[in-house]
Write a protein that holds these residues in place. Structure first.
Motif, PDB file in Angstrom:
ATOM      1  N   GLY A   1      27.026  -7.818   1.593  1.00 58.57           N
ATOM      2  CA  GLY A   1      27.742  -7.589   0.343  1.00 58.57           C
ATOM      3  C   GLY A   1      28.971  -8.447   0.149  1.00 58.57           C
ATOM      4  N   GLY A   2      29.261  -9.348   1.098  1.00 58.00           N
ATOM      5  CA  GLY A   2      30.417 -10.223   0.940  1.00 58.00           C
ATOM      6  C   GLY A   2      30.221 -11.264  -0.140  1.00 58.00           C
ATOM      7  N   LEU A   3      28.972 -11.624  -0.397  1.00 60.93           N
ATOM      8  CA  LEU A   3      28.616 -12.513  -1.493  1.00 60.93           C
ATOM      9  C   LEU A   3      27.577 -11.809  -2.361  1.00 60.93           C
ATOM     10  CD1 LEU A   3      28.154 -15.930   0.392  1.00 60.93           C
ATOM     11  CD2 LEU A   3      30.136 -15.216  -0.979  1.00 60.93           C
ATOM     12  N   ARG A   4      27.589 -12.128  -3.632  1.00 61.85           N
ATOM     13  CA  ARG A   4      26.619 -11.545  -4.568  1.00 61.85           C
ATOM     14  C   ARG A   4      25.541 -12.579  -4.870  1.00 61.85           C
ATOM     15  NH1 ARG A   4      28.150  -8.316 -10.100  1.00 61.85           N
ATOM     16  NH2 ARG A   4      26.022  -7.773 -10.730  1.00 61.85           N
ATOM     17  N   PRO A   5      24.263 -12.217  -4.749  1.00 57.05           N
ATOM     18  CA  PRO A   5      23.212 -13.202  -5.034  1.00 57.05           C
ATOM     19  C   PRO A   5      23.352 -13.785  -6.433  1.00 57.05           C
ATOM     20  CG  PRO A   5      22.278 -11.217  -4.045  1.00 57.05           C
ATOM     21  CD  PRO A   5      23.717 -10.903  -4.372  1.00 57.05           C
ATOM     22  N   GLY A   6      23.173 -15.107  -6.521  1.00 55.14           N
ATOM     23  CA  GLY A   6      23.173 -15.738  -7.836  1.00 55.14           C
ATOM     24  C   GLY A   6      21.896 -15.443  -8.589  1.00 55.14           C
ATOM     25  N   SER A   7      20.835 -15.172  -7.840  1.00 64.25           N
ATOM     26  CA  SER A   7      19.561 -14.743  -8.416  1.00 64.25           C
ATOM     27  C   SER A   7      18.931 -13.759  -7.442  1.00 64.25           C
ATOM     28  CB  SER A   7      18.633 -15.950  -8.636  1.00 64.25           C
ATOM     29  OG  SER A   7      18.403 -16.632  -7.407  1.00 64.25           O
ATOM     30  N   GLY A   8      17.971 -12.983  -7.940  1.00 67.65           N
ATOM     31  CA  GLY A   8      17.372 -11.957  -7.098  1.00 67.65           C
ATOM     32  C   GLY A   8      18.324 -10.794  -6.882  1.00 67.65           C
ATOM     33  N   GLU A   9      18.063 -10.010  -5.848  1.00 63.71           N
ATOM     34  CA  GLU A   9      18.884  -8.829  -5.620  1.00 63.71           C
ATOM     35  C   GLU A   9      18.899  -8.410  -4.160  1.00 63.71           C
ATOM     36  OE1 GLU A   9      16.942  -6.137  -8.330  1.00 63.71           O
ATOM     37  OE2 GLU A   9      15.821  -5.174  -6.712  1.00 63.71           O
ATOM     38  N   LEU A  10      19.893  -7.591  -3.844  1.00 61.79           N
ATOM     39  CA  LEU A  10      20.035  -6.965  -2.534  1.00 61.79           C
ATOM     40  C   LEU A  10      19.654  -5.504  -2.670  1.00 61.79           C
ATOM     41  CD1 LEU A  10      21.115  -7.048   0.439  1.00 61.79           C
ATOM     42  CD2 LEU A  10      23.354  -6.452  -0.518  1.00 61.79           C
ATOM     43  N   ARG A  11      18.865  -4.986  -1.720  1.00 65.46           N
ATOM     44  CA  ARG A  11      18.445  -3.593  -1.758  1.00 65.46           C
ATOM     45  C   ARG A  11      18.834  -2.888  -0.460  1.00 65.46           C
ATOM     46  NH1 ARG A  11      12.218  -4.428  -3.966  1.00 65.46           N
ATOM     47  NH2 ARG A  11      12.777  -5.272  -6.021  1.00 65.46           N
ATOM     48  N   LEU A  12      19.245  -1.650  -0.588  1.00 62.20           N
ATOM     49  CA  LEU A  12      19.523  -0.779   0.545  1.00 62.20           C
ATOM     50  C   LEU A  12      18.601   0.418   0.432  1.00 62.20           C
ATOM     51  CD1 LEU A  12      21.337  -0.065   3.013  1.00 62.20           C
ATOM     52  CD2 LEU A  12      22.834   1.157   1.397  1.00 62.20           C
ATOM     53  N   ASP A  13      17.764   0.616   1.455  1.00 59.25           N
ATOM     54  CA  ASP A  13      16.764   1.695   1.420  1.00 59.25           C
ATOM     55  C   ASP A  13      15.914   1.637   0.157  1.00 59.25           C
ATOM     56  OD1 ASP A  13      17.613   2.752   3.883  1.00 59.25           O
ATOM     57  OD2 ASP A  13      19.193   3.909   2.899  1.00 59.25           O
ATOM     58  N   GLY A  14      15.596   0.420  -0.266  1.00 63.36           N
ATOM     59  CA  GLY A  14      14.721   0.217  -1.409  1.00 63.36           C
ATOM     60  C   GLY A  14      15.389   0.266  -2.765  1.00 63.36           C
ATOM     61  N   GLU A  15      16.691   0.595  -2.814  1.00 66.00           N
ATOM     62  CA  GLU A  15      17.400   0.678  -4.093  1.00 66.00           C
ATOM     63  C   GLU A  15      18.352  -0.512  -4.251  1.00 66.00           C
ATOM     64  OE1 GLU A  15      19.410   4.355  -4.655  1.00 66.00           O
ATOM     65  OE2 GLU A  15      17.686   5.598  -4.089  1.00 66.00           O
ATOM     66  N   ARG A  16      18.401  -1.060  -5.447  1.00 65.77           N
ATOM     67  CA  ARG A  16      19.264  -2.206  -5.701  1.00 65.77           C
ATOM     68  C   ARG A  16      20.724  -1.844  -5.468  1.00 65.77           C
ATOM     69  NH1 ARG A  16      22.226  -4.464  -9.892  1.00 65.77           N
ATOM     70  NH2 ARG A  16      21.741  -2.704 -11.260  1.00 65.77           N
ATOM     71  N   VAL A  17      21.434  -2.728  -4.784  1.00 66.09           N
ATOM     72  CA  VAL A  17      22.854  -2.526  -4.518  1.00 66.09           C
ATOM     73  C   VAL A  17      23.662  -3.059  -5.699  1.00 66.09           C
ATOM     74  CG1 VAL A  17      24.808  -3.171  -3.043  1.00 66.09           C
ATOM     75  CG2 VAL A  17      22.572  -2.649  -2.020  1.00 66.09           C
ATOM     76  N   ARG A  18      24.492  -2.205  -6.255  1.00 69.23           N
ATOM     77  CA  ARG A  18      25.406  -2.648  -7.299  1.00 69.23           C
ATOM     78  C   ARG A  18      26.665  -3.193  -6.638  1.00 69.23           C
ATOM     79  NH1 ARG A  18      26.693   2.234 -10.924  1.00 69.23           N
ATOM     80  NH2 ARG A  18      26.840   3.180  -8.857  1.00 69.23           N
ATOM     81  N   HIS A  19      27.133  -4.336  -7.111  1.00 68.10           N
ATOM     82  CA  HIS A  19      28.301  -4.961  -6.506  1.00 68.10           C
ATOM     83  C   HIS A  19      29.582  -4.483  -7.198  1.00 68.10           C
ATOM     84  CE1 HIS A  19      25.328  -7.356  -4.459  1.00 68.10           C
ATOM     85  NE2 HIS A  19      26.264  -7.890  -3.716  1.00 68.10           N
ATOM     86  N   ASP A  20      29.723  -3.159  -7.238  1.00 67.37           N
ATOM     87  CA  ASP A  20      30.978  -2.559  -7.680  1.00 67.37           C
ATOM     88  C   ASP A  20      31.527  -1.740  -6.512  1.00 67.37           C
ATOM     89  OD1 ASP A  20      29.378  -0.268  -7.577  1.00 67.37           O
ATOM     90  OD2 ASP A  20      29.175  -0.114  -9.744  1.00 67.37           O
ATOM     91  N   ARG A  21      32.652  -1.089  -6.714  1.00 66.76           N
ATOM     92  CA  ARG A  21      33.308  -0.390  -5.609  1.00 66.76           C
ATOM     93  C   ARG A  21      32.392   0.655  -4.965  1.00 66.76           C
ATOM     94  NH1 ARG A  21      38.573   0.203  -3.966  1.00 66.76           N
ATOM     95  NH2 ARG A  21      39.070   2.123  -2.831  1.00 66.76           N
ATOM     96  N   ALA A  22      31.752   1.463  -5.798  1.00 67.31           N
ATOM     97  CA  ALA A  22      30.893   2.526  -5.267  1.00 67.31           C
ATOM     98  C   ALA A  22      29.678   1.949  -4.539  1.00 67.31           C
ATOM     99  CB  ALA A  22      30.448   3.452  -6.394  1.00 67.31           C
ATOM    100  N   GLY A  23      29.070   0.924  -5.144  1.00 65.63           N
ATOM    101  CA  GLY A  23      27.888   0.328  -4.536  1.00 65.63           C
ATOM    102  C   GLY A  23      28.185  -0.341  -3.209  1.00 65.63           C
ATOM    103  N   LEU A  24      29.307  -1.067  -3.136  1.00 63.98           N
ATOM    104  CA  LEU A  24      29.657  -1.763  -1.898  1.00 63.98           C
ATOM    105  C   LEU A  24      30.119  -0.793  -0.823  1.00 63.98           C
ATOM    106  CD1 LEU A  24      31.405  -4.957  -3.314  1.00 63.98           C
ATOM    107  CD2 LEU A  24      29.105  -4.749  -2.332  1.00 63.98           C
ATOM    108  N   THR A  25      30.779   0.296  -1.216  1.00 63.26           N
ATOM    109  CA  THR A  25      31.159   1.313  -0.231  1.00 63.26           C
ATOM    110  C   THR A  25      29.912   1.926   0.383  1.00 63.26           C
ATOM    111  OG1 THR A  25      33.238   1.807  -1.364  1.00 63.26           O
ATOM    112  CG2 THR A  25      32.363   3.496   0.110  1.00 63.26           C
ATOM    113  N   ARG A  26      28.925   2.218  -0.450  1.00 61.12           N
ATOM    114  CA  ARG A  26      27.659   2.764   0.047  1.00 61.12           C
ATOM    115  C   ARG A  26      26.993   1.780   1.003  1.00 61.12           C
ATOM    116  NH1 ARG A  26      22.632   1.823  -2.516  1.00 61.12           N
ATOM    117  NH2 ARG A  26      20.943   3.097  -1.616  1.00 61.12           N
ATOM    118  N   LEU A  27      26.998   0.502   0.659  1.00 61.46           N
ATOM    119  CA  LEU A  27      26.382  -0.511   1.515  1.00 61.46           C
ATOM    120  C   LEU A  27      27.098  -0.596   2.855  1.00 61.46           C
ATOM    121  CD1 LEU A  27      24.415  -2.941   1.895  1.00 61.46           C
ATOM    122  CD2 LEU A  27      26.224  -4.385   0.919  1.00 61.46           C
TER     123      LEU A  27
END
Length: 276
Positions: free
Chosen positions: A52-78
């Motif tokens: 989560g230190g970098l945000r993909p320019g394309s595609g996505e990052l998933r945690l347990d199959g769910e897309r990670v949102r690069h906001d405070r809540a999403g990164l805390t969860r990650l």
């Protein structure tokens, strides 16, 4: 399902060419995984995308199959599941003492003081640095700083611990102590991922490998991938010494084609003693 996964991910630094493009790469639970590639191949970029230190320019990052949102809540969860330890421990150590540094992450989670103390004690024990608890961080040796930085990540109790070149700069004794500590973490249930260009270390330590080559990532059992000369050449890597020795032994009929190859000097010595 992988714990954390990049799907069709790409990344380019500002005003630069693409470092990674259309990468699909996941980290399964319970396996020791090594990420291999030449310097500049994109290993660090890939690790920062996964953590989560970098945000993909394309595609996505998933945690347990769910897309990670690069906001405070999403990164805390990650970051409660995935922790990255950088190559230089001085990038992560900033508190006055080892105990204060290791406690920083759990305290930021708002945990009760008793829970923070338990996590710090657990992390210090796992990295075998209890005696350094009150030591000022600026008085630590390089190897001690490496283990203290890892302890800070371990105190977060991540499911996945990602290490960028953890043995770089360590002497052989320091490497052995670190590998012993990583083995202890695996026994406690942590999935450990290590980026390196040391193919001998990779073959000795890992279950699986991910090899960065132009155009993508090849994954599979470490012994299988590190016996693929064409793949290693494309990645700018050499054959591990153990693979080369095993190949020579098989050519001379001294090792059966389906027999496991010795991965360490100690294993080779034991094989030779048994073969006498």
């Amino acid at each position: 399902m992988p714990v954390v996964e990049l799907v069709a991910a790409g990344y380019a630094y500002e005003d630069g060419p693409a470092v990674l493009a259309d990468v699909g790469f996941g980290i399964p639970a319970g396996r020791a995984l090594v990420l291999l590639g030449r310097n500049g191949a994109g290993k660090t970029t890939l690790l920062r995308l996964l953590s989560g230190g970098l945000r993909p320019g394309s595609g996505e990052l998933r945690l347990d199959g769910e897309r990670v949102r690069h906001d405070r809540a999403g990164l805390t969860r990650l970051r409660t599941s995935v922790q990255l330890v950088t190559q230089d421990p001085d990038d992560q150590l900033f508190a006055a003492s080892v105990e204060q540094d290791v406690s920083f992450g759990p305290m930021n989670l708002g945990l009760p003081e008793e829970e923070v103390r338990a996590r710090v004690a657990e992390a210090l024990a796992a990295l075998d640095i209890e005696v350094l608890r009150d030591r000022p961080t600026h008085l630590l040796s390089f190897g001690q700083r490496k283990r203290a930085a890892i302890a800070g990540a371990v105190a977060m109790r991540p499911r996945v611990l990602i290490l960028d070149e953890p043995t770089a700069g360590l002497d052989p004794h320091g490497q052995e102590r670190l590998l012993t500590a990583l083995g202890r973490l695996r026994e406690l249930g942590t999935t450990v991922v290590m980026a390196t260009h040391d193919v001998d270390l990779a073959l000795r330590w890992a279950d699986d490998a991910a090899v960065l080559v132009p155009g993508g990532v090849r994954t599979g059992p470490v012994a299988e991938l590190l016996a693929d000369g064409e793949l290693l050449a494309a990645a700018g890597l050499r054959l591990p010494w153990a693979t080369a020795v095993a190949g020579l032994l098989r050519e001379r009929g001294l090792l059966a084609p389906d027999a496991p190859a010795p991965r360490t000097p100690e294993a080779l010595e034991a094989w030779a003693a048994a073969a006498r």
